[in-house]
Structure formats: structure tokens, C-alpha cells
Design an enzyme around this catalytic site. Structure first.
Site, mmCIF file in Angstrom:
data_model
loop_
_atom_site.group_PDB
_atom_site.id
_atom_site.type_symbol
_atom_site.label_atom_id
_atom_site.label_comp_id
_atom_site.label_asym_id
_atom_site.label_seq_id
_atom_site.Cartn_x
_atom_site.Cartn_y
_atom_site.Cartn_z
ATOM 1 N N ARG B 296 51.920 14.892 18.973
ATOM 2 C CA ARG B 296 50.484 14.675 18.756
ATOM 3 C C ARG B 296 50.029 13.334 19.323
ATOM 4 O O ARG B 296 48.976 13.251 19.955
ATOM 5 C CB ARG B 296 50.157 14.762 17.258
ATOM 6 C CG ARG B 296 50.164 16.176 16.774
ATOM 7 C CD ARG B 296 49.884 16.337 15.292
ATOM 8 N NE ARG B 296 49.768 17.779 15.025
ATOM 9 C CZ ARG B 296 49.502 18.313 13.842
ATOM 10 N NH1 ARG B 296 49.327 17.540 12.776
ATOM 11 N NH2 ARG B 296 49.408 19.619 13.695
ATOM 12 N N TYR B 440 46.285 22.067 21.990
ATOM 13 C CA TYR B 440 47.696 22.235 21.576
ATOM 14 C C TYR B 440 48.195 21.121 20.664
ATOM 15 O O TYR B 440 47.538 20.137 20.467
ATOM 16 C CB TYR B 440 48.618 22.537 22.745
ATOM 17 C CG TYR B 440 48.808 21.551 23.873
ATOM 18 C CD1 TYR B 440 48.393 20.233 23.834
ATOM 19 C CD2 TYR B 440 49.471 21.985 25.037
ATOM 20 C CE1 TYR B 440 48.618 19.381 24.891
ATOM 21 C CE2 TYR B 440 49.691 21.133 26.105
ATOM 22 C CZ TYR B 440 49.266 19.833 26.017
ATOM 23 O OH TYR B 440 49.494 19.003 27.065
ATOM 24 N N GLU B 441 49.351 21.391 20.063
ATOM 25 C CA GLU B 441 49.899 20.535 18.983
ATOM 26 C C GLU B 441 48.917 20.412 17.821
ATOM 27 O O GLU B 441 48.845 19.377 17.155
ATOM 28 C CB GLU B 441 50.264 19.127 19.503
ATOM 29 C CG GLU B 441 51.089 19.075 20.763
ATOM 30 C CD GLU B 441 52.374 19.887 20.698
ATOM 31 O OE1 GLU B 441 52.770 20.327 19.614
ATOM 32 O OE2 GLU B 441 52.959 20.104 21.767
ATOM 33 N N GLY B 442 48.219 21.494 17.545
ATOM 34 C CA GLY B 442 47.207 21.484 16.472
ATOM 35 C C GLY B 442 45.862 21.174 17.085
ATOM 36 O O GLY B 442 45.653 20.073 17.601
ATOM 37 N N GLN B 447 43.564 18.549 13.406
ATOM 38 C CA GLN B 447 43.791 17.101 13.267
ATOM 39 C C GLN B 447 42.817 16.516 12.244
ATOM 40 O O GLN B 447 43.197 15.705 11.394
ATOM 41 C CB GLN B 447 43.594 16.372 14.607
ATOM 42 C CG GLN B 447 44.435 16.900 15.754
ATOM 43 C CD GLN B 447 45.917 16.838 15.479
ATOM 44 O OE1 GLN B 447 46.422 15.865 14.918
ATOM 45 N NE2 GLN B 447 46.635 17.885 15.848
#
Lengths: 596, 596
Positions: B296, B440-442, B447
């Protein structure tokens, strides 16, 4: 779910908010009763949903192909769709009956154009620019030129283009070099290279009519020496049949672009191509702006249209995709997870989009109606006011609606999550396609400069004063209405900020024009927000009256909710724009160029 | 002009603002004197500018190709660049010396990662995720696993991936179905399908180590039954040489995406693939979050990095492109027109970008330094504070810097005008590439929810209180400083708004969690703005001190100018975010789902 044309919402605006039936005494409107309009839009929706929308992805994937014989092949299905469109008469909705058009009000043809653009932006640019070309010849052409070209352009039997840009010369048309040499027969020979010519070559229509800016030998330098020429691909005979190929004009290649792959963006090469002056010598720019202004409004419409299509895809995905649970307890307890529309942050993106789209649609149609009234109203004061509004609102609609259309398309991708970044879902194409709308027909920065530098100042600020007066009148008439209170308050606030910004510009922009430039984009957005706040006030008043009259259609309650959302979640940006623009240009311009 | 790594600005932050030489007593920092750091970054810049950047466009054009034998070919030049990168030791900068790494502080390796990502985002994802994989095994692996895998992953002789997503299960990992069946030899057989696996298959490294989330037969439902497995493409022998192909794991295809074409986004098929449990049974998610949190921060960095590269391209274009004249008189009177950088609205976009990029770079490095201190500081209070900050700032950096990186890339395209929309200029690729970073990555919405739902509340709000106290201390120490007045005032204002928003969340988020969700994205942006305001205050203090000491380097004056611009033109957004978030969730959630 594929694209569904928003006929219901368009009819709400046309019938209930703008009450276009009030204008039945005007030409065009007389033939456009609400029933007829609804029937036309319903038929148009079918064409857009069933014929154009299914070709949108194909167009993106295949793109246009250029061949060494200077021909261009459009994507599979485009030619058949074109023929069906011409046969059904869609391009001719708003054109003059004397040239084969249906003579409907502009406000109606705009509604059709929105759905056409939503369904397939790349395709719809071909007839869109053809109509712009029609308008320029209508205004500037000789009777002979009009008779020869307009019937074919009105119906889109022939395509039309506008040729401005050259490699070294985009915004700054004064630099253009394409030259025109007078011939003994009254025609000219045109030589030069034009780039980014949308629809410059294709296989859709039997002929393509280029309007080309060029400089007649010996003309003054700069923008005062630019003339406009009709350069047809095939030179028409006097009876309108096709004559010989105009050998000097050809497409030398296509641009590779981020989006609108289905539209052929051409490099056009003119080498002693035969052309005919349209309008006066050296007065070409003014005439081209007839086309350009129409195109600018059309580009604002594209922002709205792509936003609408992207929003619809996002809303459908959000109702379908199961992921996570509502923070307030399961909403789909029998399923493995809740649809993501239960999550507030997903709602935020969808509601942001609707607040802009529904307000923006009203703003566009409201302006379009003034586009009719400026020509048709028997009242001179109304014609002047409507003409002022058209000038003032065109850059606002172009800049604000395309900036927001891009944001909506990006939010629609965000709602899709990872799926949205893949080309299996439509979000990427909407985002890539709409991005050009912030650039062409004058970048949004140019729109903002046109707004603060020309449109505001014209006639001593008459247009904006007229708008303020109209808003004040609304506020005065409704400030005692408890149901409309938040809308009246929001409108009062927005207008006060826009007025403060306008005053600031008057006081600071003249002393240092960089202050006007530095304020321009924030001012344009502040204007867009104020325009939409006014639209939401009009919508709320309409919806409230329907509810008060006992109409139980949920549309009206929903309008009040989306309107309140606009006041809560979009209107606060007005203060930020005002604060920014009032800081002026000093810091913005302080660095040396080589520090960048 | 091609990409130029911002080593000068990075060194300004590392040396003058963060004063990393103060930490020479800590392991890693001891070997990273300022001279050494500058030398490393200068060498790294050369590699990124000369090797990676020239492959960026190639990667976009060619993309990755999948073959029916389940292999993937990366774009021309990627393999040679990979080998050069491994030979030079770039991936190992921040890895532990005992596993072949160089053991440099994280704050230094982040500076290198920024330039690598700017030069070629799609390429840099391969070593980036490999390092995340390394980190997860470092934290959770057995001694045997560490000895076997870490030396190869540290150097990027082997690649690494993370396998979370399945077609029906992205954000909501509780839904995942991939199963793991225990074998007599202590290994497992893994079966399932994973999608969107970056670098899941390629021809760059001799082996690829997959970390795969799966459910051991009989494990509890939901996220409490998820375990993490090492599934290598080739099963290593005990001595680290390659053993047999793990036949059950293969790449079944590639996704077609809007950007990062040079990175292979794989559909991974696991059919009785051999895997080894890492960490405890059913505790896989926690371990994956080691990798995820690193990733992240790395994605926030990508937002910054693509923004920087796009900004540089825009600035170069703006200085080169001649179009129009300055509103205050010609600046290039001998040329046909002025470079477009003379126009305030072009400046606005460039200055907006710099204000975010330079502040964002400081914020990222400041946070990275806390990432070192949380492990290395001898002071327990400092370790705790730094660990709190890492938790708190990671979602802010990921969400804010990627949202802004996308905006900067879009502005960079806008500066290019029509050229930017064509694929002849780099603006389109930057815009298309960076867009994935918001997802991506949440997603950024996730977030924001992580920030308001978990990070704020953790330990009774200790992290955010600690941040407020640090800001208050700065304000207290500098409020009498006339030179820093606007910065101290701006910081006071930003912090007051963030504090008000935090209080609002505490009072309204618990009563109705939808209020927290509805406020989350605006809160994250308000936090990002406040973080950058604090960074600009630190930068201004540093620059002011240099100027006061007689240092004539224009960098310092320019910093003060860009910082003031931040206060004038970015900070006003704080009030808009606060006003929006305080409206709560009622209107946002009012419509029925079927009204969308």
C-alpha cells in the site's frame, strides 16, 4: 445492463421544468407537441440503445484502419448503422425543412444527441461534426453553396469536417500556414497540412465536405488573414450528383489515440486541392466559430453523455456485485455478501454522479432552449437575453461538464474496482473516450479564458448581470417557501460567491490580465456550480409542486433527495474555488520558467 | 526531455528536512552517511533514466504475451533490464544483510523506488512485489523457509507474487474458496483460481514464488479460516538450486487492461499445486497484510512517481510549445509565439502538480523514516509513535497520493493539449498506468474506511493524538517567526479542520457507522492536505534557515514559493472536505437501491 436512454428524465426537464409547450406559438415548437417529442425521443432511444450502443465496444477494439490508397475503413457495423441512421432521419432532426431537415427545436435535438453520444461517442462525432459543418454553410454560404451542400449535409448523406489545426498551430490559429491561391474560375487551390481532423476520411458517406481555414496569398498576417473554404472530397455537379474526385485532398494517416478509436482522427494533406471561398475573404475565423460554438456545446454534451453511460454501468455493477456487509447490518442476509451499493462510499460516487448529471442535463437543455429563443422569440429583449446566455454558458457547459464527465467516468471505474481497469468492462472505454472532451474544440483552459476574457466583459457585463437578476428573481419569489428553503439558501450562497468572484475579476483582471488568467478555471467551475444550483432549485420547485398536487411518482421525491445531496456535497466546492481564485497570480507566476 | 530523477529534491528532504544523519547511531543508518546515500541515489538515477525509462513506451506498446504452453513473454528489453538490475543489486537495497541485502534504511530505498517507478511503473512492479513477498516470509516464515527463499527474493533472482483475489472475491476475502489439502509429508495441495496476479508468470526470473491465500479443509468460514501458503513455480532443493516444476500451478491467461501493459496481470490456476504453510494455520490474512501494508505504501509511491514523470513531461512541453502570447506582453518577441508556460492557466496546472509532488515526496519519506524508527529506535516511546504513524499514514498516503497522482497525470495531458491525447507523447501512458493505483491493494475507498474505521480508533486514538501534538508543538515553536507566519497559520487552520472532522467522526460514526463510511473519503483527503501542510511548514522552515544562513541556491527560494502556492491554492480544499463530511450519511443513503 447495457445503456438505457434517460428519456424519462429528459421529458421531465422538457415538459415539467422548462415547459416547452409554452412556446407552441414559435416555428418548430409548433410541430413539437410534448407527445410528438416524447415519441421522437422514445424512437431515438431505441435506435441508440439497439443500434449504436452495441457498436461502441467494437469500435474501441477495432478502431479505424488507414490504407495506402488513402482510404479509411471504419469499424465493423459502422457503415450499416450510418445507413440506418440516415434512412431514419436522425441527423436531420434540427435542420431546416427547406434543406430536408425536420425543423425541430434545438432543445429537442440536443436531447437526442445526448443519447446518441452516450451510446457511441466515437460514432456520433461523425454526424455531430457534419451538422456543425451544415450550420457554418447555412450562416456563411452563398445561396448556390447552400443549395448544393445543405440538403446532403442535413441528412448526413454526406459527411462534414472542420479543418483548423496544423502541426505548429492549435489554439493559436494566427500561426496557420495553409495557403489558398485564387484561380481564374473563382475557385482556389488549397495547399497545406491539417491534423486531428475528426472524420477527415471514412467509408460511411459517399462524399465528405471539408471546411478548411487557409490564408489567401497576400492576406494579412495573424487571425485577420484567415479565410474559410469548402473543399469537397468529390466535387459535386450542379444537380448535386457526384463529380470528379478532388485529387488534391487526401488522408495521409491516422492518429493513434487514447480513446474514441472508432472515430478516424486524420492527418489531412492538401496539395492544390480545389476549394471555394465561403463568406468574405479574411473573415473565415468568425464563420468557423459558428461551427466551433455549436461544437463546444456538443462537447459539453459529450461530457454529460459519457458521464451518464459510465454512471449507468457503475450503478448496475454496484447492484450486482456482492462483496462485504453493510456497516449497519446485512442487507442481503441470504446471500454470501451484500451488493456493494450498500456501502456509503460507493453511494457517494453514484450520488455525486447523479447530482451532476441530472443538474447538468437540465443546464444543457435550459441553455439549448435559449439557443432556440435567441432566433425564434418574437420579443427582442428575450432574443437578446437568450443570445447573451448562449455566449456566456457555452464555455461554462463545455468546461464544467467535461471536467465533471471525466470525474464521473473515473468514479465509475472506481466503483467497478479491479474489473473496471480491465477491458472486459466498459468503464475503461468511457474514461478513455471522454478524456478528449476536455481538450478538443478549445481546451478547458481556453474555455475558461473565453469566459473571463470575453464573455463576461461583452456589452458591459450584460449577460452575467442578466443571469444574476434572473437568480435574484427566483430567490425573491420563493424565499418564503418553506419546502424550498435549502434550495433557495443554497442558490443565494452560490450566487453571492459567483458575484464576489465576478467583482474580484473586474477589480483585478484589468489591472493585471494574469489575474484573470489565474482565476479563470476556478471561476468557470464556480459558474458551473452556480448554474447547477439554479437548475436544482428549478427542479426542486417543479418536483415539489408535483408532490403537492398529489403525484406519487417516486421520481419527484428522488429529485428532491438528489438535489439536497447536490447542496450538501457539491455546493461546498464553491467556497474553495472562490478562495483560490482570490489569491491572484503573483505566487502562481513567481517562478522563473527554467525552474520548471 | 526524458525523465530526470529528482535526486536533488530527495537529498534536500533526506539531508536538510529529515536530517537522517541524526540517526547514524542506528543499524543501517550507520552505513548510510549522506555522501553514501547521495552516491547510491545518483547511481540509481542513472540506471532508472538510462535503462528503465527507455523501456517504458516499449512496454506499453508491446505488452506481455501469453502462450498456450502457459508461458508469458515480457516486452522487448525487459529481461536484459532485469538482469542488469539484479547484477547491480538494486532490489536488495533495503533487504537484510544476512539474506544478501544491503541493509539500507527504508527511507533510502523508498527514494530509489520512487525513481524506478517513475521511469517504468509496469517494470518496477515485478521487483516491488518481490520485495513484499520477501517481507512476508521474513516476518512469518520458518527458519528453513527463510534460508531457502529470502536470499533469492532479496536479490530478485527469483520473483514473488501475492495471490488474494478470486473472481467472486476481491475486497471481501472472507468469501475465498481456494482450498488446501494437507499431505502426509507436511505440505499441502492447493486448488483454486486466482485473478489479477501481477507478475504471476513471466520470463524475467528463473523462479517465481507465489504466496497464496487458501482455506485448509475444515477451516472456519470467513476470514478466520484463511491460511497463507508458499507455492513456488519450481520447487527448490534444500541447497537453493531449482528442483522440479510445480506442475499444478500455471498461468491460464492475461488480463487486457487500460495500462501497465508491461506488467503481466495473470489468471493463475492452481490444481493440486504443492504448497507449504507459512505461519500459523488460519492466520494467513494477518501475514498477508505484512505484504499488503508494504504494498500500500508502495502504491502511494506509484501515485507520486507517475505524477512526477507526468509533470516533467508537461513542464518540458510547456517550455517548448509556442502558442499564443502572454497576456502581459510578448515574452518571446523574436519567435512566432510565446511558450505556453507564460499562460497562467498552464502555470496553475504545473504549480498544482509541484505543490503536491514536493509536499508528497516529503510526506512519503517522512513516513518511511518512521518505518525505520519503529524497528530501530532504541527509544520505546519513539518506536511506538513511529509504529502508530505507519499505521495511520499508510492509508492516507495510498489514497491521497494516488488520487492526486491521477489528477497530476490528467493535468499533464491537459498541458499537452491535443498532443497529449495521442500516443506519440507520454501523457496518455502515464494517465492510463497510474489509474490502477487508485484501485489495487485495496481501493481508495477501502483505504479511507481503514483510516476512519480502524486506524483512527486504534489504542483510543493514540496515533492521531500524537500527530496533533507534534503539529501543535511545531506551531508553538514557530508562531513568533515572522518569516514562517503563513505556514504556521496554514498549519493551524488545517489541523483545526482535521481535528474538527475527527471529533465529528467520534461523535457520529459510532452512533451510525454509515456516517463514518460517508465521511471517509473526504476525511482521508483532509488528512492528506493536513499532512502536506505540515510537510510544507517543515520544508519552509528548512529553506528559510538556509536562506538566512546566506545560501543562495535558488532551490530554497523556490521551495518557499511553491509552499506559499500550496497554502493559497490547495489548502482551501480542506474547508470543502470538512463541510461535505459533516453532512453525514442521511441524504447519501436515502434513495432505494432500485432508484439507481
Amino acid at each position: 445492463m447495457s445503456y438505457q436512454a434517460p428519456v424519462r428524465d429528459q421529458m421531465f426537464v422538457l415538459k415539467d421544468v422548462l415547459e416547452i409547450d409554452k412556446y407552441a406559438n414559435l416555428p418548430g415548437f409548433a410541430d413539437a407537441s410534448l407527445d410528438v417529442v416524447e415519441q421522437i425521443l422514445t424512437e431515438g432511444a431505441k435506435f441508440c440503445e439497439e443500434v449504436l450502443a452495441p457498436l461502441n465496444h467494437v469500435g474501441d477494439k477495432e478502431g479505424c484502419r488507414w490504407f495506402p490508397d488513402n482510404t479509411v475503413k471504419t469499424p465493423t457495423g459502422f457503415k450499416a448503422a450510418w445507413d440506418a441512421m440516415v434512412a431514419a432521419g436522425w441527423p436531420a432532426l434540427g435542420s431546416e425543412p427547406e434543406y430536408g431537415g425536420q425543423g425541430l427545436p434545438r432543445v429537442v435535438s440536443i436531447a437526442y444527441s445526448e443519447m446518441s453520444s452516450s451510446a457511441n461517442m466515437a460514432f456520433s462525432m461523425y454526424p455531430g461534426l457534419t451538422h456543425g459543418n451544415y450550420s457554418a454553410i447555412l450562416v456563411g454560404g452563398s445561396d448556390e453553396q447552400k443549395a448544393l451542400y445543405l440538403p446532403k449535409l442535413a441528412t448526413a448523406e454526406w459527411g462534414g469536417t472542420m479543418n483548423l489545426t496544423e502541426p505548429h498551430c492549435g489554439t493559436d490559429l494566427g500561426l496557420l500556414r495553409t495557403k489558398a491561391v485564387p484561380q481564374a474560375d473563382g475557385s482556389y487551390r488549397i495547399t497545406g497540412q491539417k491534423i486531428w481532423i475528426s472524420g477527415g476520411e471514412h467509408d460511411l458517406a459517399e462524399n465528405i465536405v471539408h471546411l478548411v481555414l487557409a490564408r489567401i496569398e497576400g492576406a494579412p498576417a495573424g487571425v485577420k488573414g484567415i479565410s474559410l473554404f469548402i473543399v469537397p472530397k468529390f466535387i459535386p455537379n450542379a444537380d448535386g450528383t457526384l463529380g470528379p474526385r478532388n485529387e488534391g485532398v487526401k488522408c495521409a494517416g491516422l492518429e493513434e489515440k487514447m480513446g474514441i478509436h472508432g472515430n478516424a482522427t486524420c492527418v489531412m494533406s492538401y496539395e492544390d486541392a480545389q476549394g471555394w471561398l465561403i463568406g468574405e475573404e479574411n473573415a473565415g475565423l468568425k464563420l468557423m466559430f459558428v461551427m466551433m460554438n455549436e461544437a463546444r456545446l456538443g462537447v459539453g454534451l459529450q461530457g454529460l453523455a459519457q458521464g451518464e453511460a459510465a454512471y449507468q454501468a457503475a450503478a448496475a455493477f454496484a447492484k450486482d456485485r456482492l462483496q462485504g456487509r453493510s456497516l449497519t447490518g446485512p442487507k442481503n442476509p441470504d446471500g454470501p455478501a451484500d451488493p456493494i451499493i450498500v456501502h456509503p462510499d460507493v453511494r457517494r460516487m453514484l450520488m455525486d454522479s447523479r447530482a451532476i448529471l441530472e443538474g447538468g442535463r437540465a443546464f444543457l437543455l435550459w441553455t439549448g432552449l435559449h439557443g432556440d429563443l435567441m432566433h425564434l422569440s418574437p420579443d427582442e429583449a428575450q432574443r437578446q437575453k437568450s443570445s447573451d446566455y448562449m455566449g456566456l454558458m457555452t464555455p461554462v457547459l463545455k468546461g464544467y461538464l467535461t471536467d465533471k464527465g471525466f470525474k464521473i467516468a473515473s468514479d465509475a471505474m472506481q466503483v467497478h474496482g479491479g474489473s473496471g481497469y480491465t477491458e472486459h468492462f466498459p468503464a475503461s472505454q468511457y474514461l478513455r473516450d471522454v478524456r478528449i472532451a476536455l481538450i478538443y474544440e478549445g481546451t478547458n483552459g481556453i474555455q475558461a479564458l473565453d469566459l473571463v476574457g470575453r464573455k463576461l466583459a461583452a456589452n458591459g457585463g450584460r449577460a452575467v448581470m442578466s443571469f444574476f437578476a434572473e437568480v435574484d428573481q427566483f430567490v425573491g419569489e420563493h424565499e418564503a417557501d418553506a419546502e424550498l428553503k435549502p434550495f433557495v439558501e443554497g442558490l443565494t450562497e452560490a450566487k453571492a460567491k459567483l458575484q464576489e468572484a465576478t467583482m474580484w475579476l473586474m477589480q483585478n483582471g484589468l489591472a493585471n490580465p494574469d489575474n484573470a488568467g489565474a482565476a479563470s478555471t476556478d471561476y468557470m467551475h464556480l459558474f458551473g456550480i452556480t448554474g447547477l444550483t439554479y437548475m436544482w432549485a428549478l427542479i426542486a420547485k417543479t418536483a415539489q409542486a408535483k408532490i403537492a398536487a398529489g403525484d406519487a411518482d417516486p421520481l419527484y421525491r428522488n429529485k428532491l433527495t438528489v438535489g439536497r445531496y447536490f447542496l450538501e456535497r457539491i455546493l461546498p466546492e464553491a467556497g474553495s474555488h472562490l478562495a483560490k481564485l482570490k489569491t491572484g497570480s503573483a505566487t502562481m507566476m513567481a517562478l522563473e520558467a527554467d525552474a520548471f
